[in-house]
Design a protein around this motif. Structure first.
Motif, PDB file in Angstrom:
ATOM      1  N   GLU A  90       0.825  -1.206   0.000  1.00 37.18           N
ATOM      2  CA  GLU A  90       0.000   0.000   0.000  1.00 37.18           C
ATOM      3  C   GLU A  90       0.861   1.258   0.000  1.00 37.18           C
ATOM      4  OE1 GLU A  90      -3.217   0.014  -0.436  1.00 37.18           O
ATOM      5  OE2 GLU A  90      -3.453  -2.143  -0.317  1.00 37.18           O
ATOM      6  N   GLU A 123      -5.100   4.628  -1.040  1.00 32.35           N
ATOM      7  CA  GLU A 123      -3.935   3.825  -0.674  1.00 32.35           C
ATOM      8  C   GLU A 123      -3.263   4.381   0.586  1.00 32.35           C
ATOM      9  OE1 GLU A 123      -4.292   1.320  -2.225  1.00 32.35           O
ATOM     10  OE2 GLU A 123      -4.067   1.404  -4.393  1.00 32.35           O
ATOM     11  N   HIS A 126      -5.338   3.164   3.386  1.00 31.53           N
ATOM     12  CA  HIS A 126      -5.088   1.736   3.614  1.00 31.53           C
ATOM     13  C   HIS A 126      -3.785   1.529   4.393  1.00 31.53           C
ATOM     14  CE1 HIS A 126      -7.522   0.749  -0.279  1.00 31.53           C
ATOM     15  NE2 HIS A 126      -8.290   1.140   0.716  1.00 31.53           N
ATOM     16  N   PRO A 169      -2.924  -1.832 -12.348  1.00 35.29           N
ATOM     17  CA  PRO A 169      -4.261  -2.149 -11.825  1.00 35.29           C
ATOM     18  C   PRO A 169      -4.831  -3.462 -12.338  1.00 35.29           C
ATOM     19  CG  PRO A 169      -4.388  -0.342 -13.401  1.00 35.29           C
ATOM     20  CD  PRO A 169      -2.939  -0.616 -13.180  1.00 35.29           C
ATOM     21  N   GLU A 173      -3.073  -5.311  -8.990  1.00 34.01           N
ATOM     22  CA  GLU A 173      -4.198  -5.060  -8.078  1.00 34.01           C
ATOM     23  C   GLU A 173      -5.285  -6.115  -8.251  1.00 34.01           C
ATOM     24  OE1 GLU A 173      -5.258  -1.110  -6.519  1.00 34.01           O
ATOM     25  OE2 GLU A 173      -4.492  -0.381  -8.426  1.00 34.01           O
ATOM     26  N   TYR A 203     -10.169  -4.600   0.129  1.00 30.23           N
ATOM     27  CA  TYR A 203     -10.728  -5.402  -0.972  1.00 30.23           C
ATOM     28  C   TYR A 203     -11.826  -4.643  -1.701  1.00 30.23           C
ATOM     29  CZ  TYR A 203     -13.556  -9.180  -3.063  1.00 30.23           C
ATOM     30  OH  TYR A 203     -14.287  -9.968  -3.901  1.00 30.23           O
ATOM     31  N   ASP A 205     -12.353  -1.383  -1.847  1.00 29.83           N
ATOM     32  CA  ASP A 205     -11.785  -0.247  -2.575  1.00 29.83           C
ATOM     33  C   ASP A 205     -11.019  -0.699  -3.814  1.00 29.83           C
ATOM     34  OD1 ASP A 205     -12.817   1.520  -0.716  1.00 29.83           O
ATOM     35  OD2 ASP A 205     -10.945   1.694   0.425  1.00 29.83           O
ATOM     36  N   GLU A 206     -10.337  -1.838  -3.726  1.00 34.94           N
ATOM     37  CA  GLU A 206      -9.521  -2.286  -4.854  1.00 34.94           C
ATOM     38  C   GLU A 206     -10.386  -2.676  -6.057  1.00 34.94           C
ATOM     39  OE1 GLU A 206      -6.482  -1.771  -4.956  1.00 34.94           O
ATOM     40  OE2 GLU A 206      -5.770  -1.717  -2.892  1.00 34.94           O
ATOM     41  N   HIS A 209     -10.569   0.451  -7.858  1.00 34.57           N
ATOM     42  CA  HIS A 209      -9.285   0.814  -8.461  1.00 34.57           C
ATOM     43  C   HIS A 209      -9.044   0.025  -9.751  1.00 34.57           C
ATOM     44  CE1 HIS A 209      -7.682   1.988  -4.191  1.00 34.57           C
ATOM     45  NE2 HIS A 209      -8.750   2.684  -4.563  1.00 34.57           N
TER      46      HIS A 209
END
Length: 269
Positions: A90, A123, A126, A169, A173, A203, A205-206, A209
């Motif tokens: 992160e 991030e 996080h 990403p 990610e 998780y 939020d990703e 992303h």
């Protein structure tokens, strides 16, 4: 003498990237995100991004093959090692997001910067959550060695926004979407509900992303009349030093726009 605040988004992104200390980098990330939301920064790319971000002297960065084994997530020692590894991911992800905005923003609509500045702020949050949890468990970020190779992908894709989007990403990610649900379950089984809640937040939020990455990759492919899944495969073959392998979290990847057209054939490669 007090330094003048950044006036352009590129200058602001560069400030985040050139700040080494974790607390100061997080403060810079939040400050830039707030200034951008408030319209205090020009949409101007008048500053180059550094070749490599500034980082603190610790954690010690080791090649992947030299990293010590983390142990089982069910033990406190194993959870600390895993949380430390995630905190480092992160921390580097803060720089990756601001580098994405500052390095490539001129070639995209303004909304591209909106998205990646918001990712950078996420991030930073996080990292703060993970570092706080480490401290609650008697450790801290920098107490253990960390993976040295996370910035290599950025260096290899510094001249190609499509390659950066394809690999960071849409591969790195996206892998988090595949493995995090199992990790959350293991933390809960070990009684670490606080750690599980943090991982669940990351998780969620990703997914957003990865969706930003997929959306902008497809936008750029459309502008160049490229087939997105075909071009994605070509780019990861060229730029990603590793294997993209199952298991895949089909539902989370679909929510992120990363459909089977992209990765379906990888399961049998």
């Amino acid at each position: 003498m007090t330094e003048q605040p950044a006036t352009s988004i590129a200058e602001a992104c560069r400030e985040v990237l050139t700040t080494p200390a974790p607390v100061a980098k997080l403060k810079a990330a939040r400050r830039v995100a707030r200034a951008w939301r408030q319209g205090a920064l020009r949409h101007d790319f008048d500053q180059p991004m550094p070749v490599k971000p500034a980082w603190p002297p610790r954690p010690e960065l080791l090649p992947p093959g030299k990293m010590p084994k983390r142990g089982k997530a069910g033990s406190e020692r194993g959870r600390i090692a895993l949380l430390h590894a995630l905190a480092h991911i992160e921390f580097v992800a803060v720089d990756l997001a601001f580098d994405m905005a500052g390095r490539f923003g001129a070639g995209f609509p303004r909304a591209f910067v909106d998205d990646w500045i918001s990712v950078g702020a996420d991030e930073a949050m996080h990292f703060a959550l993970l570092d706080r949890r480490l401290r609650a468990l008697g450790s801290f970020y920098g107490a253990l060695p960390a993976h040295a190779g996370l910035w290599e992908t950025a260096a290899r894709t510094a001249d190609d926004p499509l390659a950066r989007l394809a690999v960071v990403p849409m591969v790195l990610e996206a892998r988090g979407l595949d493995v995090t649900p199992t990790t959350v379950m293991r933390f809960r089984q070990s009684g670490d509900e606080a750690g599980a809640r943090i991982l669940q937040r990351i998780y969620t939020d990703e997914i957003r992303h990865v969706r930003f990455g997929t959306n902008w990759f497809e936008w750029a492919c459309a502008a160049q009349r490229l087939n997105p899944p075909t071009h994605w495969r070509a780019l990861i073959d060229r730029h990603f030093r590793g294997l993209v392998r199952p298991p895949f979290n089909d539902s989370a990847r679909t929510l992120a726009g990363l459909t089977r057209e992209y990765w379906g054939g990888l399961a049998s490669d």
